[in-house]
Structure formats: C-alpha cells, structure tokens
Enzyme design. Structure first.
Site, mmCIF file in Angstrom:
data_model
loop_
_atom_site.group_PDB
_atom_site.id
_atom_site.type_symbol
_atom_site.label_atom_id
_atom_site.label_comp_id
_atom_site.label_asym_id
_atom_site.label_seq_id
_atom_site.Cartn_x
_atom_site.Cartn_y
_atom_site.Cartn_z
ATOM 1 N N GLY A 1 53.169 40.309 43.893
ATOM 2 C CA GLY A 1 53.019 38.969 44.638
ATOM 3 C C GLY A 1 54.396 38.331 44.887
ATOM 4 O O GLY A 1 55.305 39.003 44.288
ATOM 5 N N CYS B 1 53.774 45.846 39.918
ATOM 6 C CA CYS B 1 54.911 45.096 40.370
ATOM 7 C C CYS B 1 55.090 43.613 39.964
ATOM 8 O O CYS B 1 55.544 43.517 38.661
ATOM 9 C CB CYS B 1 54.833 44.979 41.863
ATOM 10 S SG CYS B 1 56.278 44.660 42.826
ATOM 11 N N TYR B 2 54.837 42.537 40.294
ATOM 12 C CA TYR B 2 54.690 41.239 40.069
ATOM 13 C C TYR B 2 53.899 41.233 38.595
ATOM 14 O O TYR B 2 54.321 40.792 37.586
ATOM 15 C CB TYR B 2 54.289 40.193 41.060
ATOM 16 C CG TYR B 2 54.155 38.915 40.317
ATOM 17 C CD1 TYR B 2 55.228 37.831 40.390
ATOM 18 C CD2 TYR B 2 52.668 38.304 39.888
ATOM 19 C CE1 TYR B 2 55.294 36.888 39.763
ATOM 20 C CE2 TYR B 2 52.878 37.000 39.410
ATOM 21 C CZ TYR B 2 53.912 36.109 39.370
ATOM 22 O OH TYR B 2 54.100 35.037 38.946
ATOM 23 N N HIS C 1 54.146 50.809 43.268
ATOM 24 C CA HIS C 1 52.647 50.411 44.007
ATOM 25 C C HIS C 1 51.984 51.667 44.049
ATOM 26 O O HIS C 1 51.919 52.473 44.991
ATOM 27 C CB HIS C 1 52.812 49.963 45.390
ATOM 28 C CG HIS C 1 53.293 48.428 45.528
ATOM 29 N ND1 HIS C 1 52.234 47.327 45.047
ATOM 30 C CD2 HIS C 1 54.497 47.871 45.659
ATOM 31 C CE1 HIS C 1 52.990 46.404 45.179
ATOM 32 N NE2 HIS C 1 54.205 46.563 45.275
ATOM 33 N N GLU D 1 48.905 51.987 44.529
ATOM 34 C CA GLU D 1 47.666 51.854 45.443
ATOM 35 C C GLU D 1 47.785 52.249 46.839
ATOM 36 O O GLU D 1 47.049 52.402 47.680
ATOM 37 C CB GLU D 1 47.026 50.255 45.233
ATOM 38 C CG GLU D 1 47.923 49.315 45.853
ATOM 39 C CD GLU D 1 48.976 48.948 44.929
ATOM 40 O OE1 GLU D 1 49.461 49.557 44.136
ATOM 41 O OE2 GLU D 1 49.647 47.651 45.410
ATOM 42 N N ASP E 1 26.556 46.768 60.227
ATOM 43 C CA ASP E 1 26.391 45.612 59.025
ATOM 44 C C ASP E 1 25.290 44.771 59.229
ATOM 45 O O ASP E 1 24.517 44.490 58.126
ATOM 46 C CB ASP E 1 27.639 44.834 59.289
ATOM 47 C CG ASP E 1 29.047 45.728 59.157
ATOM 48 O OD1 ASP E 1 28.868 46.729 58.591
ATOM 49 O OD2 ASP E 1 30.066 45.228 59.502
ATOM 50 N N LYS F 1 33.049 49.037 54.526
ATOM 51 C CA LYS F 1 32.277 49.541 55.625
ATOM 52 C C LYS F 1 31.481 50.885 55.293
ATOM 53 O O LYS F 1 30.375 51.204 55.414
ATOM 54 C CB LYS F 1 33.193 49.748 56.964
ATOM 55 C CG LYS F 1 32.235 50.134 58.090
ATOM 56 C CD LYS F 1 32.019 48.680 58.877
ATOM 57 C CE LYS F 1 31.224 48.880 60.186
ATOM 58 N NZ LYS F 1 31.155 47.740 60.657
HETATM 59 N N1 GLN Z 1 58.387 38.957 43.761
HETATM 60 C C1 GLN Z 1 58.682 39.857 42.817
HETATM 61 C C2 GLN Z 1 59.855 40.831 42.924
HETATM 62 O O1 GLN Z 1 60.667 40.331 44.138
HETATM 63 C C3 GLN Z 1 57.445 40.896 42.913
HETATM 64 C C4 GLN Z 1 57.384 41.624 44.167
HETATM 65 C C5 GLN Z 1 56.170 42.443 44.182
HETATM 66 O O2 GLN Z 1 55.000 42.230 43.335
HETATM 67 N N2 GLN Z 1 55.975 43.131 45.238
HETATM 68 O O3 GLN Z 1 60.341 41.517 42.187
#
Ligand code: GLN
Length: 509
Positions: free
Chosen positions: A57, A84-85, A170, A172, A227, A365
């Site tokens: 985030g 991440c965040y 990440h 994902e 759908d 889908k």
């Molecule tokens: N904002 C946070 C950072 O800059 C997290 C970034 C993110 O989740 N991609 O580290």
C-alpha cells in the site's frame, strides 16, 4: 461456510493478484479493502478466515493508520503473511523498527534467503530475484522475531514471529522467482485444505439466488457472452418461470451478435425476449465524446430500458453477469484508484429501481467458464471472447454514430475471421478492432483518400487482470490490414496495438 484466506487490501496495486494466486492454489480467497470498511466488518472477516494476507500500500506505517487492524490479527492469533506495506505494518506493531530505507528498491531485486530450513522457503533456492517497490524498510525486527531474508536495501527482507510472516517483496507478481511457491508454502503452513473448486459452488449459487428473490420475479439481461448467460442459467435453475431473460438490442453489437446466440440460448432453455432499443441508444450517445461519459450514458439508457421491461412483467429483480474483476476495477476497493466505470457495477445510475442479483460477483472469468461448463452453457458461448457491456460504443474513439459502428463492425469481423482461420481463437484472450479518432492520408485508386485509422488489438491473458500482446505473424497482420483497407469503406490505414496491460487496459476506452 467454506474455508477462506482473507486478503486485506491496503491500497496496493497488486492486492487483487494475491487473491488470484491463492485461488489458483485451490483455496478460496477474497479481497477486502481496509480503508472505507467498518472495523466491525473487518474484525468479523478476520475472525472467520483461516489466515490473513496483508497487501502492499502507498502509506507509511508510522502514519499509524492501520495499527489497530494489525493488532486484531495478532490478538486473534491468526496465521498472517504481510507483503510489503503489510510486512512493515506487522513488524512495527510487533515492536520492530520501520523507517525510510537507506536504499529504496524498485523492480527486480536480489534477495538472499537466510533461513532455508524454514517451511516458508521449502524448495526455494538461496539467492532469488524478486519484485520490490518500496521507499520504507524494516530496519530492526520485532524483539523475539527471526530474520529470514535480507537484501541490499532491506536488512529485514523477511521475518517470522510465531505464526506471523512478513516479506518485503511481492510474491504475487510473475516477475518474482518462486513467488507462487512461497504462497503455496505459506498455505501449507496455515494447513488449509485445497478444496476450492468454483464449479462445486453451483448448488450454493442457485440457493442464494432463490433466497435473494424469494417468491418474486426477476429479469436477466443476457448479452450472449459467457458471464451473463451463466448468470441467467443459474437463475433459471433457481426461479424457473419466474425468470424473464431478455436481450437488449442496443445496436452496438459486433457482427452476428447477439442474434447468433438467441437460438443457442433458446436451446439451453433460456427463452430470451429481444427488446429493440437501438434508436434510443444512438440518440442518447449523440455528441458524447468522453469515454467515461459514454459508459455512463450507455448505463443510463440500459437501466431505463431494463426498468421498463421489468415493469411490464412486474419484476423487481435484475440478474446480471457481473464478475469479480468488474467489481475490483470499478473501484470496489477504496484506497486504490478507480480504473474504469463498469456499467454492470458503478455504471448503473443512482436510484436504479431494480434489486440486483449478481451470482458471479466473486468469480474470475476462468472460474465462470468452469461453472458454465458444469451447467451446460454451449461451448460456443463459453469460448466467446469477452466484450464490455457498452460493446462497440467503447471501441469507437469519439462520438458514436451509426456510420462509425458499421465501420468498426466490419473491421472487427475481418479481424475475427482472419484470426479464427489461423485457429488462434483459443490461444488469445481477445482480438478486435478499434476505430480511432485519428484520420490519415492514403491513396485509393490513384486518388488521395483521407479517412479512418483502425487499430487492431490482440492479447493473451488468463483473467484480464493483466495481459500481454499477441505476437501475431506479420503475414497475418498484413492480410488483416489489406482486407480492412480494401473492404471497409472510409478506412485508409491500420495499426497494431503493442501495449501490454498494465500500463494500458485491454479496451481502448
Ligand atoms: N509505502 C510503503 C513503502 O514505500 C509500502 C510500499 C508498498 O507496499 N509497495 O515502503
């Protein structure tokens, strides 16, 4: 209640992909936006989940916006994976130190796994290239936590504290090595069963429609796509004669549709009524140039027509084929940016009189296609490529007129014919023509011609959330171009769109 993994969306660009991956691995998962959702709702969703994944985030954790949510997860003792965040948030709430990174990391980044015996890294090699995107970093792990991985900019690129994990990268996104494997390992740690099969939900979906409509009447808006046909057929099972399936003829269908479908639909028991309303759509779209406005106008007229049909039959419900990406992309997730107004969701005007029944709202889908084939939707319809609700209206840049619809319809038919003649239809997600707003010069019959530019688009995707361009053979592209220029009056030039999603969307508008 089925076992599920809750993905909390903190406004991360890739949050929806996490859900997607978990489902691919056979576990049901849902995305819930943190901002804009009441704390009680969040709490209940967390309590009911087998495990919780916290997304990335844009915020920084020292803003303190989401501490309480992290605390709830910890207090509930839920297995958690912060990404991440989410990683930074869990680390901080558990007592670690998060601050501006000395070296922000964006894009491919080398991570070195320090705890290869940890089950999270089972089958993963020591040095991997992962996708990162962060300015902040966990500088010190929470007391009692162990550091599992490091990178140049992240002294704590992964940590573990009891049943809580965090990773700075990440897993994902496809660019991350062993990303799916890491999520797979985490699901094993959680111990959740891999029993999610969308097609097994048919009974439940039918029940839920029956419950929603009670002994009322519903209309179903069918476009001939997979759908809406699947939604209508589920509703038919639930409601029998209390379902009135209709096809709205808005005059913007591609060549052959939906008339090609009407017979097919009748064969599978959907006795659709065709409601002719093309004049109203063209009248309303006159002078409308802005794509969002076009979608809104289309949505408004569509809604009016549906309300009238419903009134004639005394129905108060509308069954629609809204699917999960529609919900996500229409901004069903405050905290991240609205990508498009989808007429199925946000496009319906405020004050729309009918109550919506959207049985496929939680499915991607490819999952809908599996449900479709379980309930006997004809193959031709299951394979049919997706087309947005406003159909050709969003494949014409600028004002929509009957003349332009004719041009794009003809060009589109040529694109389809040629691609299908090569047998590529099952390999491509979508292939179509767009009438651009540009005009260009050409020479036709020794005479200077000034006319339309048509763009051809063909993409590969599994669920339309991301897409790459199809590398069509030059010979095929040339054939398409020369046929369009010679067979479609007014077109002097053809271009091929070579942009992936993201950053572009699949449709032009
Ligand atoms: N904002 C946070 C950072 O800059 C997290 C970034 C993110 O989740 N991609 O580290």
């Amino acid at each position: 209640m089925i076992d599920y993994i809750l993905v909390l969306d903190f406004g991360g660009q890739y949050a929806h992909l996490i859900v997607r991956r978990v489902r691919e691995l056979g576990v049901y998962s849902e995305l819930l936006s943190v901002d804009g959702t009441q704390l009680e709702v969040l709490k209940e969703a967390i309590r009911g989940a087998r495990g919780v994944i916290l997304s990335g985030g844009p915020s920084s954790v020292w803003e303190g916006k989401h501490d309480e949510i992290a605390r709830i997860i910890i207090e509930e003792g839920k297995p958690a994976l912060g990404i991440c965040y989410g990683h930074q948030l869990l680390a901080r709430v558990l007592g670690g130190v998060v601050d501006k990174a000395r070296k922000p990391e964006f894009g491919p980044t080398i991570v070195s796994i320090k705890a290869r015996d940890d089950p999270l890294f089972n089958g993963i090699i020591e040095t991997i290239v992962v996708w990162m995107s962060h300015n902040d970093a966990v500088l010190e792990p929470p007391p009692g936590a162990s550091i599992l991985a490091v990178s140049q900019g992240s002294p704590v690129a992964a940590f573990k504290y009891g049943n809580i994990y965090g990773v700075q990268w990440h897993p994902e996104v496809v660019h991350t090595m062993f990303g799916l494997k890491l999520i797979d390992n985490w699901l094993k740690i959680v111990g959740v069963e891999r029993s999610w099969k969308p097609e097994d939900m048919v009974g439940k979906l039918v029940d839920s429609i029956r419950e929603a409509v009670g002994d009322g009447l519903a209309i179903a808006a069918v476009s001939g796509g997979v759908d809406s046909t699947t939604a209508a057929l589920l509703a038919k099972r639930a409601l029998g004669d209390r379902l009135i399936p209709v096809v709205i003829d808005h005059g913007l269908h591609p060549a052959g549709e939906p008339w090609g479908s009407v017979e097919l639909l009748r064969k599978v028991g959907l006795d659709v009524k065709v409601v002719k309303a093309d004049d109203r759509f063209f009248e309303a779209l006159k002078g409308v140039v802005d794509p969002e406005e076009k979608r809104r106008v289309f949505g408004r007229v569509y809604a009016e027509v549906l309300e009238e049909v419903a009134e004639q039959h005394g129905a108060e419900y509308l069954v629609q084929g809204t699917i999960y990406p529609d919900v996500i992309e229409s901004g069903g997730r405050p905290g991240s940016s609205i990508i498009k107004t989808h007429h199925n969701v946000a496009g319906l005007p405020r004050g729309f009189k009918l109550k919506l029944v959207e049985p496929l709202k939680w499915f991607y889908k490819d999952e809908v296609r599996r449900i479709a084939s379980r309930i006997g939707v004809p193959k031709e319809i299951i394979r049919r490529q997706p087309i947005p609700g406003p159909a050709l209206a969003v494949r014409i840049e600028g004002e929509v007129t009957r003349e332009k619809v004719e041009v794009v319809r003809k060009a589109d038919a040529i694109v389809r014919e040629e691609i299908e003649a090569e047998g590529l239809q099952d390999r491509l997600w979508q292939y179509f023509a767009v009438l651009t707003a540009s005009k260009a010069t050409g020479v036709k019959g020794d005479r200077r011609a000034y006319g339309y530019v048509v763009a051809v688009r063909a993409v590969i995707s599994v669920d339309a959330m991301t897409a790459s361009i199809a590398r069509l053979k030059w010979e095929l592209l040339e054939r398409i171009a020369s046929r369009i220029v010679s067979e479609v009056p007014g077109v002097v030039r053809v271009v091929y769109d070579i942009t992936s999603k993201p950053p572009a969307t699949i449709e032009w508008e």
